[in-house]
Design a protein around this motif. Structure first.
Motif, mmCIF file in Angstrom:
data_model
loop_
_atom_site.group_PDB
_atom_site.id
_atom_site.type_symbol
_atom_site.label_atom_id
_atom_site.label_comp_id
_atom_site.label_asym_id
_atom_site.label_seq_id
_atom_site.Cartn_x
_atom_site.Cartn_y
_atom_site.Cartn_z
ATOM 1 N N SER A 113 47.091 27.902 -0.666
ATOM 2 C CA SER A 113 46.293 28.963 -0.731
ATOM 3 C C SER A 113 45.238 28.832 -2.197
ATOM 4 N N ALA A 114 45.775 28.431 -3.267
ATOM 5 C CA ALA A 114 45.169 28.443 -4.379
ATOM 6 C C ALA A 114 44.040 27.120 -4.172
ATOM 7 N N LEU A 119 38.175 26.185 -3.321
ATOM 8 C CA LEU A 119 37.008 25.686 -2.345
ATOM 9 C C LEU A 119 35.944 26.947 -2.253
ATOM 10 N N ILE A 120 36.589 27.970 -1.895
ATOM 11 C CA ILE A 120 35.696 28.917 -1.319
ATOM 12 C C ILE A 120 34.863 29.609 -2.633
ATOM 13 N N ILE A 143 31.096 39.519 -2.746
ATOM 14 C CA ILE A 143 32.195 39.506 -3.564
ATOM 15 C C ILE A 143 32.898 40.848 -4.072
ATOM 16 N N ASP A 144 31.868 41.719 -4.196
ATOM 17 C CA ASP A 144 32.425 43.135 -4.540
ATOM 18 C C ASP A 144 33.154 43.882 -3.205
ATOM 19 N N VAL A 145 32.674 43.605 -2.123
ATOM 20 C CA VAL A 145 33.225 44.089 -0.950
ATOM 21 C C VAL A 145 34.757 43.491 -0.842
ATOM 22 N N GLY A 182 41.689 36.253 -1.722
ATOM 23 C CA GLY A 182 42.059 36.070 -3.050
ATOM 24 C C GLY A 182 41.112 35.289 -3.727
ATOM 25 N N TRP A 183 39.839 35.163 -3.245
ATOM 26 C CA TRP A 183 38.940 34.037 -3.889
ATOM 27 C C TRP A 183 37.988 34.612 -4.812
ATOM 28 N N THR A 184 37.788 35.886 -4.905
ATOM 29 C CA THR A 184 36.725 36.695 -5.457
ATOM 30 C C THR A 184 36.753 36.332 -7.074
ATOM 31 N N THR A 185 37.914 36.785 -7.540
ATOM 32 C CA THR A 185 37.963 36.637 -9.099
ATOM 33 C C THR A 185 37.590 35.270 -9.672
#
Length: 309
Positions: A113-114, A119-120, A143-145, A182-185
């Motif tokens: 997952s990490a 990659l994303i 990203i905000d959405v 979970g990629w946004t941060t």
């Protein structure tokens, strides 16, 4: 007078070449960070726990000789014995052996997952930070959405639609769902690093020499922007392990016959009146693993943060 001139010249030459006192030699950011990490006991404790859990997941036979699926009802809630230091659960399975083998599924989900998250995040963060303008604006709104969607709630909704109970399908589904949500941060972190890196002189020099956008992004900017996102992904790995255990505890993530800490915690909860160890042991393994990755990420972040020096 000539002797004084000779000594002064020699001292100047020695200091100019960096061959003087090692304490006065210039150090890189990585060198300073490693010096701080070596002096940080939290780093060594967390690193030891991470290595131990990784070895447990890769080579569980080194930690127990018992089969976690060798269950006999005649041993139900039996005490320690027969190589089972914590006794047996309500199905007569070795509690310790199941906790050891449970590390594999949990660590596998967390690590992949990490990796997929990275990659994303790198792709989106690089594009937004490097090109800016409308590309940055559009990707920042995406990203905000995604950031506004509750991870566990959305994961429950998505995983509910997975009809297959195949262990491999469930593992892959949990990995993809956690990564997609979970990629946004990490993307925000690398976007900020790219914006800072593209203003450096070496980027301008590469552009003047005729390097294209792709070469500048992947050969010059990315290597100098990875440190912060690696720290974020290390902390996120622990969070993903906790999220997988939570989903499995709720009966939505991994399912039997897969051995998972979340599944065992759920089973131990329903029978905790007969014995608390089937609940306490996998919960302790899970808590120590998540804490180890978070502490390791915090230690690395503090070492690489110039503001804390």
């Amino acid at each position: 007078m000539s002797d004084l001139h000779t000594v002064t010249t020699a001292e100047a030459a020695g200091s100019g070449t960096g061959s003087g006192d090692p304490a006065t030699r210039p150090r890189s950011l990585a060198g300073d960070a490693w010096r701080d990490l070596r002096r940080n006991p939290i780093f060594w404790v967390s690193l030891f726990l991470v290595v131990a859990v990784t070895a447990m997941a890769a080579l569980p036979g080194l930690f127990t000789a018992n089969d976690p699926q060798d269950c006999t009802l005649s041993r139900q809630h039996a005490g320690p014995g027969g190589g089972a230091p914590f006794g047996y659960d309500f199905q007569g399975c070795d509690i310790y052996a199941r906790a050891v083998f449970g590390a594999r599924a949990s660590l596998l989900v967390g690590a992949f997952s990490a990796l997929l998250t990275g990659l994303i995040a790198i792709t989106v963060g690089m594009l937004a930070g490097y090109f800016g303008r409308w590309i940055d604006a559009a990707l920042s709104r995406v990203i905000d959405v995604v950031l506004g969607i509750p991870l566990l709630l959305a994961a429950i909704v998505l995983l509910k639609r997975i009809g297959s109970d195949s262990p491999n399908v469930r593992i892959m589904a949990v990995i993809f769902v956690l990564a997609i949500l979970g990629w946004t941060t990490a993307a925000r972190v690398i976007r900020s690093s790219v914006i800072s890196a593209k203003q450096q002189d070496y980027v301008a020099a590469a552009r003047m020499l005729g390097a294209g956008n792709g070469r500048i992004m992947w050969r010059h900017i990315l290597p100098n922007s990875l440190a912060p996102v690696i720290v974020v992904l290390t902390i996120a790995l622990g969070s993903f392990i906790a999220a997988e255990a939570t989903l499995s505890f709720l009966g939505i993530g991994l399912k039997a016959p897969t051995i998972s800490w979340g599944i065992d915690i759920d089973a131990g909860r329903t029978h905790m009146r007969e014995s608390a160890l089937p609940l306490v042991v996998p919960s302790t393994f899970l808590a120590l693993t998540v804490l180890a990755f978070i502490m390791l990420g915090d230690a690395i972040r503090d070492a690489f943060d110039p503001k804390l020096r």
